[in-house]
Write a protein that holds these residues in place. Structure first.
Motif, PDB file in Angstrom:
ATOM      1  N   ASN A  63       0.832  -1.217   0.000  1.00 15.93           N
ATOM      2  CA  ASN A  63       0.000   0.000   0.000  1.00 15.93           C
ATOM      3  C   ASN A  63       0.860   1.258   0.000  1.00 15.93           C
ATOM      4  O   ASN A  63       0.569   2.235  -0.702  1.00 15.93           O
ATOM      5  N   LYS A  64       1.939   1.220   0.776  1.00 18.96           N
ATOM      6  CA  LYS A  64       2.834   2.368   0.855  1.00 18.96           C
ATOM      7  C   LYS A  64       3.513   2.614  -0.492  1.00 18.96           C
ATOM      8  O   LYS A  64       3.635   3.752  -0.947  1.00 18.96           O
ATOM      9  N   ILE A  65       3.930   1.515  -1.156  1.00 13.42           N
ATOM     10  CA  ILE A  65       4.573   1.636  -2.476  1.00 13.42           C
ATOM     11  C   ILE A  65       3.594   2.211  -3.488  1.00 13.42           C
ATOM     12  O   ILE A  65       3.942   3.063  -4.313  1.00 13.42           O
ATOM     13  N   GLU A  66       2.334   1.757  -3.439  1.00 16.10           N
ATOM     14  CA  GLU A  66       1.306   2.257  -4.362  1.00 16.10           C
ATOM     15  C   GLU A  66       1.102   3.764  -4.187  1.00 16.10           C
ATOM     16  O   GLU A  66       0.952   4.509  -5.165  1.00 16.10           O
ATOM     17  N   GLN A  67       1.114   4.213  -2.935  1.00 16.07           N
ATOM     18  CA  GLN A  67       0.962   5.650  -2.666  1.00 16.07           C
ATOM     19  C   GLN A  67       2.132   6.436  -3.250  1.00 16.07           C
ATOM     20  O   GLN A  67       1.955   7.514  -3.838  1.00 16.07           O
ATOM     21  N   GLN A  84      11.820   5.844 -14.353  1.00 15.13           N
ATOM     22  CA  GLN A  84      12.705   4.776 -13.899  1.00 15.13           C
ATOM     23  C   GLN A  84      12.449   4.459 -12.431  1.00 15.13           C
ATOM     24  O   GLN A  84      12.445   3.289 -12.013  1.00 15.13           O
ATOM     25  N   GLU A  85      12.229   5.527 -11.632  1.00 15.91           N
ATOM     26  CA  GLU A  85      11.908   5.324 -10.213  1.00 15.91           C
ATOM     27  C   GLU A  85      10.596   4.564 -10.056  1.00 15.91           C
ATOM     28  O   GLU A  85      10.465   3.698  -9.178  1.00 15.91           O
ATOM     29  N   ILE A  86       9.617   4.902 -10.922  1.00 16.54           N
ATOM     30  CA  ILE A  86       8.333   4.187 -10.883  1.00 16.54           C
ATOM     31  C   ILE A  86       8.540   2.708 -11.190  1.00 16.54           C
ATOM     32  O   ILE A  86       7.973   1.826 -10.534  1.00 16.54           O
ATOM     33  N   GLU A  87       9.375   2.423 -12.211  1.00 17.81           N
ATOM     34  CA  GLU A  87       9.645   1.029 -12.583  1.00 17.81           C
ATOM     35  C   GLU A  87      10.284   0.274 -11.425  1.00 17.81           C
ATOM     36  O   GLU A  87       9.938  -0.872 -11.142  1.00 17.81           O
ATOM     37  N   ASP A  88      11.233   0.932 -10.746  1.00 17.27           N
ATOM     38  CA  ASP A  88      11.883   0.294  -9.599  1.00 17.27           C
ATOM     39  C   ASP A  88      10.867   0.001  -8.504  1.00 17.27           C
ATOM     40  O   ASP A  88      10.897  -1.067  -7.874  1.00 17.27           O
ATOM     41  N   LYS A  89       9.965   0.965  -8.278  1.00 13.46           N
ATOM     42  CA  LYS A  89       8.927   0.773  -7.269  1.00 13.46           C
ATOM     43  C   LYS A  89       7.965  -0.348  -7.667  1.00 13.46           C
ATOM     44  O   LYS A  89       7.521  -1.135  -6.823  1.00 13.46           O
ATOM     45  N   MET A  90       7.629  -0.390  -8.962  1.00 17.06           N
ATOM     46  CA  MET A  90       6.734  -1.456  -9.445  1.00 17.06           C
ATOM     47  C   MET A  90       7.382  -2.831  -9.282  1.00 17.06           C
ATOM     48  O   MET A  90       6.723  -3.808  -8.928  1.00 17.06           O
ATOM     49  N   GLU A 132       9.613  -3.540  -7.000  1.00 13.74           N
ATOM     50  CA  GLU A 132       9.576  -3.807  -5.565  1.00 13.74           C
ATOM     51  C   GLU A 132       8.183  -4.286  -5.147  1.00 13.74           C
ATOM     52  O   GLU A 132       8.036  -5.224  -4.368  1.00 13.74           O
ATOM     53  N   TRP A 133       7.132  -3.619  -5.731  1.00 13.78           N
ATOM     54  CA  TRP A 133       5.750  -4.024  -5.427  1.00 13.78           C
ATOM     55  C   TRP A 133       5.504  -5.468  -5.864  1.00 13.78           C
ATOM     56  O   TRP A 133       4.889  -6.250  -5.136  1.00 13.78           O
ATOM     57  N   GLU A 134       6.027  -5.838  -7.045  1.00 14.15           N
ATOM     58  CA  GLU A 134       5.831  -7.198  -7.564  1.00 14.15           C
ATOM     59  C   GLU A 134       6.511  -8.230  -6.672  1.00 14.15           C
ATOM     60  O   GLU A 134       5.965  -9.313  -6.421  1.00 14.15           O
ATOM     61  N   GLU A 135       7.706  -7.892  -6.160  1.00 17.74           N
ATOM     62  CA  GLU A 135       8.418  -8.816  -5.269  1.00 17.74           C
ATOM     63  C   GLU A 135       7.632  -9.044  -3.982  1.00 17.74           C
ATOM     64  O   GLU A 135       7.516 -10.175  -3.505  1.00 17.74           O
ATOM     65  N   TRP A 136       7.074  -7.942  -3.445  1.00 20.36           N
ATOM     66  CA  TRP A 136       6.237  -8.098  -2.242  1.00 20.36           C
ATOM     67  C   TRP A 136       4.963  -8.883  -2.558  1.00 20.36           C
ATOM     68  O   TRP A 136       4.496  -9.683  -1.744  1.00 20.36           O
ATOM     69  N   ASN A 137       4.403  -8.661  -3.758  1.00 20.41           N
ATOM     70  CA  ASN A 137       3.187  -9.388  -4.159  1.00 20.41           C
ATOM     71  C   ASN A 137       3.461 -10.887  -4.266  1.00 20.41           C
ATOM     72  O   ASN A 137       2.621 -11.711  -3.868  1.00 20.41           O
ATOM     73  N   ASN A 138       4.636 -11.259  -4.798  1.00 24.74           N
ATOM     74  CA  ASN A 138       5.003 -12.674  -4.878  1.00 24.74           C
ATOM     75  C   ASN A 138       5.105 -13.290  -3.489  1.00 24.74           C
ATOM     76  O   ASN A 138       4.704 -14.428  -3.264  1.00 24.74           O
ATOM     77  N   LYS A 139       5.662 -12.508  -2.549  1.00 28.15           N
ATOM     78  CA  LYS A 139       5.741 -12.990  -1.166  1.00 28.15           C
ATOM     79  C   LYS A 139       4.345 -13.175  -0.584  1.00 28.15           C
ATOM     80  O   LYS A 139       4.079 -14.132   0.150  1.00 28.15           O
ATOM     81  N   LEU A 140       3.442 -12.249  -0.934  1.00 23.49           N
ATOM     82  CA  LEU A 140       2.062 -12.343  -0.445  1.00 23.49           C
ATOM     83  C   LEU A 140       1.389 -13.601  -0.973  1.00 23.49           C
ATOM     84  O   LEU A 140       0.652 -14.285  -0.248  1.00 23.49           O
ATOM     85  N   LEU A 141       1.635 -13.931  -2.254  1.00 25.10           N
ATOM     86  CA  LEU A 141       1.053 -15.144  -2.851  1.00 25.10           C
ATOM     87  C   LEU A 141       1.561 -16.394  -2.142  1.00 25.10           C
ATOM     88  O   LEU A 141       0.813 -17.350  -1.928  1.00 25.10           O
ATOM     89  N   LEU A 142       2.846 -16.380  -1.780  1.00 29.23           N
ATOM     90  CA  LEU A 142       3.416 -17.525  -1.064  1.00 29.23           C
ATOM     91  C   LEU A 142       2.800 -17.676   0.323  1.00 29.23           C
ATOM     92  O   LEU A 142       2.653 -18.784   0.836  1.00 29.23           O
ATOM     93  N   GLU A 143       2.444 -16.547   0.937  1.00 30.88           N
ATOM     94  CA  GLU A 143       1.849 -16.582   2.279  1.00 30.88           C
ATOM     95  C   GLU A 143       0.386 -17.011   2.242  1.00 30.88           C
ATOM     96  O   GLU A 143      -0.157 -17.433   3.250  1.00 30.88           O
ATOM     97  N   SER A 144      -0.258 -16.864   1.064  1.00 34.66           N
ATOM     98  CA  SER A 144      -1.699 -17.144   0.965  1.00 34.66           C
ATOM     99  C   SER A 144      -1.969 -18.639   0.958  1.00 34.66           C
ATOM    100  O   SER A 144      -1.167 -19.433   0.575  1.00 34.66           O
TER     101      SER A 144
END
Length: 641
Positions: free
Chosen positions: A577-581, A621-627, A629-641
């Motif tokens: 959520n913080k990354i999206e903001q 480029q900063e947006i891409e880096d953030k995206m 980072e968001w994808e890496e956290w999303n993958n972790k979330l999928l593993l936790e689900s």
């Protein structure tokens, strides 16, 4: 998006491939096309790409093809690169040709602007920059670099020629290109061929979450079960739609057949009853009217056709071992396998009647182990020893043990000279070689036919130990089921390599896993193996949680794991959520800069425009880096689900 074919057909000359096609693809459909080898599945995929093949079918509906939104279609055929001397990176960059051409154009404009600040030239430059951003010019390099990494390739692989990769790796490269082109409809013809279990599981997850439509031809039942929501079966030149995954299809097909058969039998019995009454009373004046009414009732019926039996024609074999082996069949102790250098060290013991599945990623040494155990290549060090009275039969996925100059009949009679012509033809008939097929040269046989011939030779020799390297390659689902039944009844000992998880789950009672440079033996069937691996994963996560500190020590283990999993998911979600903001703020900043660029004073200021554009590029480029980072956290979330 909607793509629809109504009452179409496909034929070549006098041969009808499909006589009535009613087929539809919607926005996010995941569709399976299934059927026997030779039923027309690949031909149908070609038809989706090239509608000129279609003509009017035999149905009542008016033949037409409807395409809403002019969908872009991408087709992953069984792999064929036009120039295998190109590097992987060169192949991938073909996808981005329009962006690269625009990139070159922008650089050319920049050079021109250094000498000429003409307003028209500035406008052309600005328009080119806008198009570059719209087409993803600022992010495409990051995009393909990320994709290459996710497909399991290393940095140095980008510069290798396509010809230097394995079949499975070439499949990945072709699929990578297809995905990066982002088609509205993905057509995939046997996408799991040459992929190992790890890659297949990754592909499953990707396709389940692919935001557009996918149409898959595959014989991998577990793969289809986990992805598709609709199945079209091709059988007897007809196409029938079923809702749900492959398991749903099997259930619905059985129910459909049983209902139609029951309705047919009931109607036939009713026709017979009415006809009997009419025949009995039609010549009696007082009953003639009643008899005619029965005949009229028959005429008014909508006749129900008898349902066709399932197309279950397949090979079969009733064979046993010639000589029983001793109890201890194979002992492997610190066996190093490889060619120029060791690639794995293996230790295990196998006893009479056990069925061992060898699983793991491509290139880890599975086939090399079988070749070593069969004596095709020497061991590097260590020991392996077979027990008493062991007689081996070896199935090679490359079919190197067939003489390509022989006919099918010659291959059998040369290997089993004691067979009479009748006995040889009867044996070949059980493996679907009938009539003139037995006089075909091996060079003209399909992969499936060669596989059946090799199995015929092996099983006829009645070995008590079978070494099988990918025996289900080129088999359709009915063929796989037939081999499953044969191997389940086999009383000897079995060692086999397979990436077909459904097949492994049906046959194996122990597992040899090649993973992360280690080889581990599990005296468990495939389901037990998966459950054990899941428990190991949970134990690691639980250990990590305990290091971080427990907050509820009075709850049981199950409740504790649930609590920490929920806590971890919340932590990850907050990060996302913080990354999206942060991304939203950066996108707003870009919008403000773009407004600044359109102001009258800046529109003709080349230096100012260039500075603002560089700032946009930096933020992108900063947006891409953030995206990322968001994808890496999303993958972790999928593993936790």
């Amino acid at each position: 998006m909607n793509y629809k074919i109504v009452n179409g057909s496909i034929s070549y000359g006098a041969e009808t491939i499909l006589e009535e096609i009613n087929f539809e693809i919607k926005d996010k459909d995941k569709i399976a096309i299934i059927g026997r080898n030779g039923a027309g599945k690949t031909t149908f995929l070609n038809t989706i790409m090239d509608n000129d093949i279609l003509e009017e079918g035999i149905g009542e509906g008016k033949f037409h093809i409807y395409k809403q939104g002019n969908p872009v279609i991408g087709y992953l055929k069984q792999i064929n690169f036009e120039n295998s001397n190109k590097t992987m990176l060169e192949e991938i960059l073909e996808v981005y040709a329009p962006i690269i051409n625009l990139e070159n154009k922008i650089q050319e404009k920049e050079r021109d602007l250094q000498e000429n600040t003409d307003e028209k030239l500035i406008k052309e430059y600005t328009n080119a920059l806008e198009q570059y951003e719209i087409q993803g010019g600022y992010v495409y390099k990051k995009e393909y670099e990320t994709a290459i990494k996710k497909f399991g390739f290393k940095e140095e692989d980008k510069y290798k020629k396509v010809s230097e990769f394995s079949g499975g790796q070439r499949t990945k490269i072709a699929f990578l290109k297809l995905l990066l082109s982002k088609p509205d409809i993905l057509l995939l013809d046997e996408p799991t061929n040459h992929l190992d279990i790890v890659a297949i599981e990754w592909l499953e997850n990707y396709l389940k979450n692919y935001p557009k439509a996918v149409v898959i031809v595959s014989h991998d039942r577990m793969f289809l079960d986990k992805i598709v929501n609709k199945v079209y079966e091709i059988e007897y030149a007809s196409m029938v739609e079923y809702k749900g995954n492959y398991a749903d299809f099997e259930r619905q097909k059985k129910e459909r057949y049983e209902k139609q058969l029951k309705d047919y039998e009931y109607q036939q019995a009713e026709i017979k009853r009415l006809q009997a009454i009419a025949d009995r009373f039609r010549y009696k004046p007082t009953k003639a009217k009643m008899a005619l009414s029965k005949l009229k009732k028959i005429e008014q019926m909508t006749i129900i056709e008898k349902p066709e039996e399932y197309d279950l024609k397949t090979f079969y074999a009733n064979f046993d071992v010639k000589i029983q082996s001793g109890k201890m069949v194979l002992k492997v102790d610190k066996l190093e396998i490889g060619y120029n250098k060791p690639i794995a060290e293996v230790s295990f013991e196998l006893y009479k009647g056990e069925k061992l599945a060898i699983i793991g990623e491509n290139g880890t040494g599975k086939s090399t182990l079988l070749k070593t155990l069969n004596g095709n290549i020497p061991k590097m060090s260590g020991e392996f020893e077979y027990g008493y009275h062991v007689q081996k039969g070896y199935f090679d996925q490359q079919m190197e043990f067939l003489n390509p100059e022989n006919t099918v009949f010659e291959e059998i009679t040369q290997n089993f000279p004691e067979l009479t012509t009748t006995q040889a033809r009867t044996l070949l008939g059980t493996f679907l070689f009938t009539g003139e097929d037995v006089f075909k040269k091996i060079t003209v046989l399909s992969g499936g036919e060669r596989g059946r011939l090799q199995l015929c030779k092996i099983l006829k020799s009645e070995p008590n130990v079978l070494l099988l390297d990918e025996p289900t390659n080129h088999m359709d689902i009915v063929g796989k089921e037939s081999l499953e039944n044969i191997l389940k009844e086999y009383t000897g000992t079995l060692i086999f390599v397979s990436h077909d998880r459904y097949f492994v789950n049906k046959i194996a009672d122990c597992i040899l896993e090649f993973q992360d440079g280690k080889v581990t033996f599990y005296h468990k069937n495939y389901q037990e193996y998966l459950e054990y691996k899941e428990k190991q994963k949970d134990a690691v996560e639980s250990s990590q949680d305990s290091v971080a500190g427990e907050e509820k020590t009075n709850v049981n283990k199950k409740e504790k794991n649930s609590y920490f999993m929920k806590k971890e998911r919340n932590r990850i979600q907050n990060k996302m959520n913080k990354i999206e903001q942060e991304i939203n703020k950066m996108e707003e900043k870009i919008q403000n800069i773009e407004k600044e660029m359109t102001k009258e004073g800046n529109a003709s200021d080349y230096i100012k425009l260039n500075e603002l554009q560089e700032e946009i590029q930096k933020i992108n480029q900063e947006i891409e880096d953030k995206m990322q980072e968001w994808e890496e956290w999303n993958n972790k979330l999928l593993l936790e689900s």
